[in-house]
Design a protein around this motif. Structure first.
Motif, PDB file in Angstrom:
ATOM      1  N   VAL A  56     -35.171  69.727  59.014  1.00 44.04           N
ATOM      2  CA  VAL A  56     -35.255  69.111  60.336  1.00 44.04           C
ATOM      3  C   VAL A  56     -36.083  70.027  61.221  1.00 44.04           C
ATOM      4  CG1 VAL A  56     -33.966  68.371  62.371  1.00 44.04           C
ATOM      5  CG2 VAL A  56     -33.002  68.022  60.102  1.00 44.04           C
ATOM      6  N   LYS A  57     -37.068  69.460  61.904  1.00 41.97           N
ATOM      7  CA  LYS A  57     -37.852  70.235  62.863  1.00 41.97           C
ATOM      8  C   LYS A  57     -38.043  69.396  64.109  1.00 41.97           C
ATOM      9  CE  LYS A  57     -40.499  73.620  64.249  1.00 41.97           C
ATOM     10  NZ  LYS A  57     -39.945  74.973  64.440  1.00 41.97           N
ATOM     11  N   ARG A  58     -37.570  69.949  65.205  1.00 42.03           N
ATOM     12  CA  ARG A  58     -37.684  69.214  66.463  1.00 42.03           C
ATOM     13  C   ARG A  58     -38.624  69.947  67.403  1.00 42.03           C
ATOM     14  NH1 ARG A  58     -32.355  70.033  65.965  1.00 42.03           N
ATOM     15  NH2 ARG A  58     -31.247  68.406  64.833  1.00 42.03           N
ATOM     16  N   TYR A  59     -39.458  69.191  68.091  1.00 41.21           N
ATOM     17  CA  TYR A  59     -40.215  69.743  69.202  1.00 41.21           C
ATOM     18  C   TYR A  59     -39.629  69.168  70.474  1.00 41.21           C
ATOM     19  CZ  TYR A  59     -43.404  71.682  65.802  1.00 41.21           C
ATOM     20  OH  TYR A  59     -43.928  72.403  64.776  1.00 41.21           O
TER      21      TYR A  59
ATOM     22  N   HIS B 108     -40.356  65.307  70.601  1.00 42.46           N
ATOM     23  CA  HIS B 108     -40.159  64.438  69.446  1.00 42.46           C
ATOM     24  C   HIS B 108     -39.640  65.239  68.260  1.00 42.46           C
ATOM     25  CE1 HIS B 108     -43.930  66.289  68.380  1.00 42.46           C
ATOM     26  NE2 HIS B 108     -43.817  65.799  67.151  1.00 42.46           N
ATOM     27  N   THR B 109     -39.156  64.511  67.299  1.00 41.23           N
ATOM     28  CA  THR B 109     -38.699  65.140  66.064  1.00 41.23           C
ATOM     29  C   THR B 109     -39.813  64.996  65.041  1.00 41.23           C
ATOM     30  OG1 THR B 109     -36.472  64.486  66.611  1.00 41.23           O
ATOM     31  CG2 THR B 109     -36.874  65.127  64.339  1.00 41.23           C
TER      32      THR B 109
ATOM     33  N   SER C  27     -37.176  64.741  60.121  1.00 41.91           N
ATOM     34  CA  SER C  27     -35.731  64.549  60.231  1.00 41.91           C
ATOM     35  C   SER C  27     -35.142  64.361  58.838  1.00 41.91           C
ATOM     36  CB  SER C  27     -35.411  63.365  61.152  1.00 41.91           C
ATOM     37  OG  SER C  27     -36.185  62.248  60.792  1.00 41.91           O
TER      38      SER C  27
ATOM     39  N   GLY D  92     -45.751  64.070  60.162  1.00 40.32           N
ATOM     40  CA  GLY D  92     -44.946  65.284  59.980  1.00 40.32           C
ATOM     41  C   GLY D  92     -45.398  66.139  58.809  1.00 40.32           C
TER      42      GLY D  92
ATOM     43  N   SER E 108     -46.333  69.719  59.863  1.00 43.76           N
ATOM     44  CA  SER E 108     -45.123  70.466  60.227  1.00 43.76           C
ATOM     45  C   SER E 108     -44.416  70.968  58.988  1.00 43.76           C
ATOM     46  CB  SER E 108     -44.170  69.565  61.014  1.00 43.76           C
ATOM     47  OG  SER E 108     -44.729  69.242  62.254  1.00 43.76           O
TER      48      SER E 108
ATOM     49  N   ASP F 184     -35.579  73.878  61.959  1.00 45.16           N
ATOM     50  CA  ASP F 184     -34.373  73.951  62.784  1.00 45.16           C
ATOM     51  C   ASP F 184     -33.131  73.820  61.914  1.00 45.16           C
ATOM     52  OD1 ASP F 184     -35.780  74.236  65.149  1.00 45.16           O
ATOM     53  OD2 ASP F 184     -36.069  72.078  65.349  1.00 45.16           O
TER      54      ASP F 184
ATOM     55  N   SER G 101     -41.650  61.002  60.409  1.00 49.64           N
ATOM     56  CA  SER G 101     -40.790  62.166  60.187  1.00 49.64           C
ATOM     57  C   SER G 101     -39.812  62.012  59.020  1.00 49.64           C
ATOM     58  CB  SER G 101     -40.021  62.550  61.466  1.00 49.64           C
ATOM     59  OG  SER G 101     -38.893  61.725  61.634  1.00 49.64           O
ATOM     60  N   LYS G 102     -39.930  60.922  58.256  1.00 46.95           N
ATOM     61  CA  LYS G 102     -39.018  60.762  57.103  1.00 46.95           C
ATOM     62  C   LYS G 102     -39.807  60.499  55.832  1.00 46.95           C
ATOM     63  CE  LYS G 102     -35.007  58.762  59.432  1.00 46.95           C
ATOM     64  NZ  LYS G 102     -35.567  58.401  60.768  1.00 46.95           N
TER      65      LYS G 102
END
Lengths: 310, 446
Positions: free
Chosen positions: A10-13, A16-17, A20, A41, A44, A56, A207-208
Motif C-alpha cells: 500500500v502506498k498513499r500520497y 490519492h492512493t 492499494s 501505480g 510507484s 506504507d 492502484s490494483k
C-alpha cells in the motif's frame, strides 16, 4: 522460485492512493510485464522495489529475504525519466555509476570495455554526454543499467524514445540476458511493445492488480473463439454453410472470388467442425485463430470490472 | 560510507577540474595581493616621519621607546602638557600620554593634529605595549624564583594597552577601527562569500541532477540523503581547497611583493635575528628579540591565528552545512533555476543581515544585536568571526561555546528538514511548489 515477491503493498500520497494492496510474484528467470495505463501505480511499485521510497504497508521479498539495501547491487534499474550528467565524460560517468552499484574499479572497467565493444561505442569513452546524440546516450544508459550483471533488471518504459535500431539491439540483448538467467521486469503502458516477450504479466489499473499470471494461461482464458478464414468461392454459399453453430462477424472481399472473414465458433464447436461445414461449399485458403492482444484483454477486464462495480 | 565517498569524489573532482575554478583560484590571490600591496604602498608614502612626544609625568618610561628611522621618532618630557600647548607648538605631530591610568587601567591617550596612518598607530601601540611590559617586569621581578614568576606572573604582565587616539583640537576620537576586528571582519566576509558561492553551487548541482533526470538512477543505488550529503560535503571540500590555495598563494604573492617593492620594510632588527640564528645564537634568545619586532607583534601576538583559523573552519563548515542543506532543499523543490527566487529570499535575508551586523560589531561589539546575532545559528557564522578576532572579556567565553553548540544543533536540524524536502522534491516534476507543500513534505514517510 520467485526472485521477487511483493505482498499487500500500500502506498498513499496526499491526494490519492498509488497502490492499494498490490501482490505480485516474479519467477526467477522470467520476463515479467507490469502493464497498465499511465498513472496506474507502476512507477510507484517500481520505486518501492528499488527502495527509492518505502511502502506504507506491505513487504517486498528478494529471494525470500526481506528487501534491504544490500540487494541493490543485484538490481539494475532503467527509470522512465532517465538521463546522464551532460558535462561528464562517457567512460568516467559509466565507471561512477558502476561503482555506486558496488563494483570495484577494475571490475567495472573490464565490464565496461566488454559492453562498449559489443555496442561498438569504444571510441566514445572520452566524449562528453552533451556531445552525443540521443540514441547514443540511450546506449550508454542501457549499459550502465546492466553492467553490474544484475539478477533482476527493471526497465520502466524501456522502448519509449529508443530509435528502432537501438530498440532492436536492446531487445536482443535482453533476450540473451534472460537466457543467462537474468529476470526482467518490463513496465509499460504500451502493451503491444512487450507482449511477445513476456512470460508472465500483471495488469495494474487504478492502484490494483486486476489480472496476473502466465501469459499463456491468460491467453487461454481470454480465447475469443474467433477465427480468420480466407477462401475462394461464393460469399452466399459461405454464409449459408455457417448457418448452424457459427457466427459470421466480418467479411471483406480481397479480390473477385477471394474473401476474408471472421467467424466465431458457438457452443462446443471446434475448428474441425468449422472446416467440415465449409469444405463442401468453398475452397479454404487459410484458417487462423485470432488471438486477443493484451490491449484487448485489458480493455475487456477493465470494462467488466467497471460493470461489476456499477 | 563507501558510496558517499564516491559521491564526494565526483562532486569534488568535476568542480576542481573546471577551468572557472582554476581561474578563480589563481585570480583571487593576485587581486588580493595587488590590492594589499597598493594599500601598503599608499600608506607608506603618506605620513613621512612622525615626531611623537611621550608625556610621562610619572617618569616611568624614560627614553625607552625605540625609534623607527624615517617613520616614527620619540621625544620625552616628564612635565604636564596641555593639549593647547601641543597644538600650538610645531615640533611634534603626536603626543602620547602615559599616566596612572596606563598603569592601573591599561589605557593611554594619543593626541594628533593630523591623523596618523594605521601602521604608525599600531607601531606606537606595540612600542607602548613593550615599554609597559618591561616596566611591569621590572616592578614585579624582585623575588628569586624567576622561573616560577615567568610561568605564573608573566601572562599578567604581558598586557595590551588600549590606546585612545584623539584629535587634539576637537577632542574627537579617531576612527581607528580595531585592527583585530578588521581581521575578524575579513574572515566574516570570507564566510559570507563562501556560504553564498558554494551554497548556490549545491543548489545548482541538485537542479542539474533533477533536470538531467539522472537523479532517479543514482538514488536507486544510494539513499537520497546520502546523495545530498555527498554533494554538500564534496562542494565544501572544493571551497576549502580554494580557501587554502588562496591563503597560500596570497601569502606567496605578498612575500614576493614585499621583497620586490618594500625591501626596507624588513627592518634591520629583523634581518639581525636571522643572522643571529644563523650564527648559533639560541633560538629562545632570538625569539625574544624577534618579539619586539612590530610586524611580528601585530601578526603573531595580537591575533591568535590558530584560534582564528580553527574558528573560521568551524563556523565556515557549520554555517555552510546548514545553509547548503537548505539550498539543496530549494534545488530539489523547483524544476529550474528561475523558480528559485521565492525560496531564496528567506535564506539570503538572515545571511545578509548577519553581514550587516558584522560590520556593526567592529564599531560596537557590545550591542545586543551583535550578541544575539552571534548566538543565532543563521547569523552566528558571520558575526562571531568578528567577536572571536576581538577576543572575549574574561567570563564571557561561554558565549562562544554556546554559539558553537547552537550552530551544531542548527545544522543538524536544518539538514534533517532539508533531507525530508529533498527526498520528496527530487522526484517531483512539473509542479509549482508552495511553502505549504514543502511543510507537508517534511512529514512524508520514506
Amino acid at each position: 522460485m520467485d526472485i521477487l515477491r511483493a505482498e499487500n503493498i500500500v502506498k498513499r500520497y496526499r491526494n490519492h492512493t498509488a497502490l492499494s494492496g498490490v501482490n505480485i510474484a516474479v519467477p526467477e528467470g522470467s520476463i515479467f510485464g507490469l502493464l497498465g495505463p499511465n498513472g496506474a501505480g507502476k512507477t510507484s511499485l517500481i520505486r518501492i522495489i528499488n527502495q527509492i521510497t518505502g511502502p506504507d504497508e506491505g513487504t517486498v521479498y528478494f529471494r525470500d529475504e526481506k528487501l534491504s539495501p544490500h540487494h541493490l547491487s543485484n538490481i539494475g534499474y532503467l527509470p522512465e525519466e532517465r538521463g546522464l550528467y551532460k558535462k561528464m565524460k562517457v567512460g568516467e560517468q559509466s565507471l561512477y555509476l558502476a561503482r555506486l552499484k558496488g563494483m570495484s574499479k577494475q571490475e567495472a572497467t573490464r565490464q565496461l570495455q566488454i559492453w562498449f565493444e559489443k555496442f561498438e561505442i569504444s571510441g566514445w569513452w572520452n566524449k562528453k554526454i552533451e556531445d552525443l546524440s540521443k540514441g547514443m546516450a540511450q546506449k550508454v544508459q542501457f549499459i550502465t543499467t546492466v553492467m553490474h550483471q544484475p539478477k533482476l533488471l527493471i526497465l520502466d518504459e524501456p522502448f519509449s524514445g529508443f530509435d528502432p535500431i537501438n530498440a532492436d539491439l536492446i531487445k536482443k540483448e535482453i533476450l540473451r540476458m534472460k537466457e543467462n538467467g537474468t529476470t526482467i521486469i518490463f513496465s509499460t503502458h504500451n502493451m503491444g511493445s512487450v507482449e511477445e516477450m513476456c512470460d508472465e504479466i500483471a495488469l495494474i489499473n487504478n492502484s490494483k492488480v486486476i489480472l496476473d499470471g502466465k501469459m499463456s494461461d491468460i491467453r487461454k482464458r481470454f480465447r475469443s473463439q474467433v477465427y480468420e478464414v480466407e477462401f475462394n468461392g461464393n460469399m452466399i454459399a459461405f454464409a449459408n454453410a455457417l448457418w448452424a453453430g457459427f457466427e459470421l462477424l466480418e467479411r471483406e472481399q480481397v479480390e473477385p472470388n477471394h474473401f476474408r472473414s471472421r467467424v466465431k465458433l458457438l457452443g462446443n464447436n471446434t475448428t474441425n467442425n468449422l472446416l467440415s461445414a465449409l469444405i463442401p461449399h468453398v475452397e479454404i485458403r487459410s484458417v487462423r485463430e485470432i488471438i486477443p492482444s493484451m490491449n484487448d484483454i485489458f480493455i475487456e477486464v477493465v470494462q467488466s470490472q467497471n460493470q461489476n462495480h456499477g | 560510507m563507501g558510496k558517499i565517498g564516491l559521491i564526494i569524489g565526483r562532486e569534488y573532482l568535476t568542480r576542481v577540474r573546471k577551468p572557472s575554478f582554476i581561474i578563480m583560484t589563481l585570480l583571487g590571490p593576485i587581486l588580493i595581493g595587488v590590492f594589499l600591496t597598493l594599500t601598503i604602498w599608499l600608506t607608506i608614502g603618506e605620513s613621512g616621519s612622525q615626531k611623537v612626544l611621550v608625556v610621562d609625568e610619572l617618569g616611568l618610561t624614560h627614553q625607552v621607546f625605540k625609534d623607527k628611522p624615517n617613520v616614527v621618532e620619540f621625544d620625552y618630557r616628564t612635565t604636564h602638557l596641555e593639549a593647547k600647548e601641543f597644538l600650538e607648538g610645531d615640533q611634534y605631530d603626536l603626543a602620547l600620554y602615559i599616566n596612572k591610568n596606563t598603569i592601573n587601567g591599561d589605557k593611554a591617550l594619543l593626541l594628533y593634529k593630523k591623523i596618523p596612518s594605521l601602521s604608525i598607530q599600531s607601531y606606537i601601540n606595540s612600542e607602548l605595549d613593550a615599554v609597559m611590559e618591561s616596566y611591569r617586569l621590572m616592578k614585579a621581578n624582585t623575588g628569586p624564583e624567576v622561573q616560577k614568576f615567568i610561568n605564573e606572573e608573566y601572562p599578567k604582565i604581558k598586557r595590551h594597552i588600549e590606546l585612545e587616539t584623539k584629535n587634539a583640537e576637537s577632542g574627537e576620537k579617531a576612527k581607528t577601527k580595531h585592527y583585530a576586528a578588521v581581521v575578524g571582519y575579513v574572515f566574516a566576509l570570507l564566510i559570507y562569500m563562501f556560504i553564498f558561492l558554494y551554497g548556490v553551487q549545491v543548489m545548482r548541482g541538485v537542479i542539474e541532477e533533477k533536470t538531467n533526470r539522472i537523479v532517479e538512477i543514482i538514488i536507486s543505488s544510494v539513499k537520497p540523503f546520502e546523495l545530498m550529503l555527498g554533494k554538500i560535503i564534496g562542494i565544501a571540500m572544493v571551497g576549502l581547497t580554494q580557501f587554502i590555495l588562496w591563503v597560500l598563494l596570497t601569502g606567496l604573492i605578498l612575500i614576493l611583493a614585499q621583497s620586490l617593492f618594500f625591501p626596507d620594510f624588513y627592518d634591520a632588527a629583523n634581518q639581525a635575528n636571522f643572522t643571529q640564528v644563523a650564527n648559533g645564537i639560541s633560538p629562545e634568545q632570538a625569539a625574544i628579540n624577534f618579539e619586539s619586532n612590530e610586524i611580528y607583534d601585530l601578526i603573531f601576538i595580537r591575533i591568535n591565528w590558530a584560534l582564528m583559523l580553527f574558528m573560521f573552519l568551524f563556523y565556515f563548515i557549520g554555517g555552510y552545512l546548514m545553509y547548503s542543506a537548505l539550498f539543496a532543499a530549494i534545488g530539489a523543490a523547483v524544476d529550474s533555476e528561475s523558480d528559485t527566487q521565492q525560496f531564496m529570499m528567506p535564506i539570503t535575508i538572515p545571511l545578509v543581515f548577519g553581514f550587516i551586523v558584522a560590520q556593526m560589531a567592529i564599531e560596537n561589539p557590545e550591542s545586543n544585536a551583535v550578541f544575539w546575532s552571534s548566538m543565532i545559528p543563521f547569523t552566528s557564522p558571520v558575526v562571531m568571526m568578528v567577536r572571536v578576532a576581538m577576543g572575549f572579556e574574561p567570563g564571557t567565553i561561554w558565549q562562544l561555546y554556546l554559539s558553537m553548540a547552537l550552530l551544531v544543533a542548527g545544522f543538524i536540524t536544518c539538514t534533517w528538514i532539508a533531507g525530508k524536502i529533498y527526498r520528496t522534491g527530487i522526484l517531483m516534476y512539473g509542479k509549482k511548489v508552495s511553502y505549504k507543500e514543502l511543510f507537508k513534505w517534511m512529514f512524508y514517510k520514506g
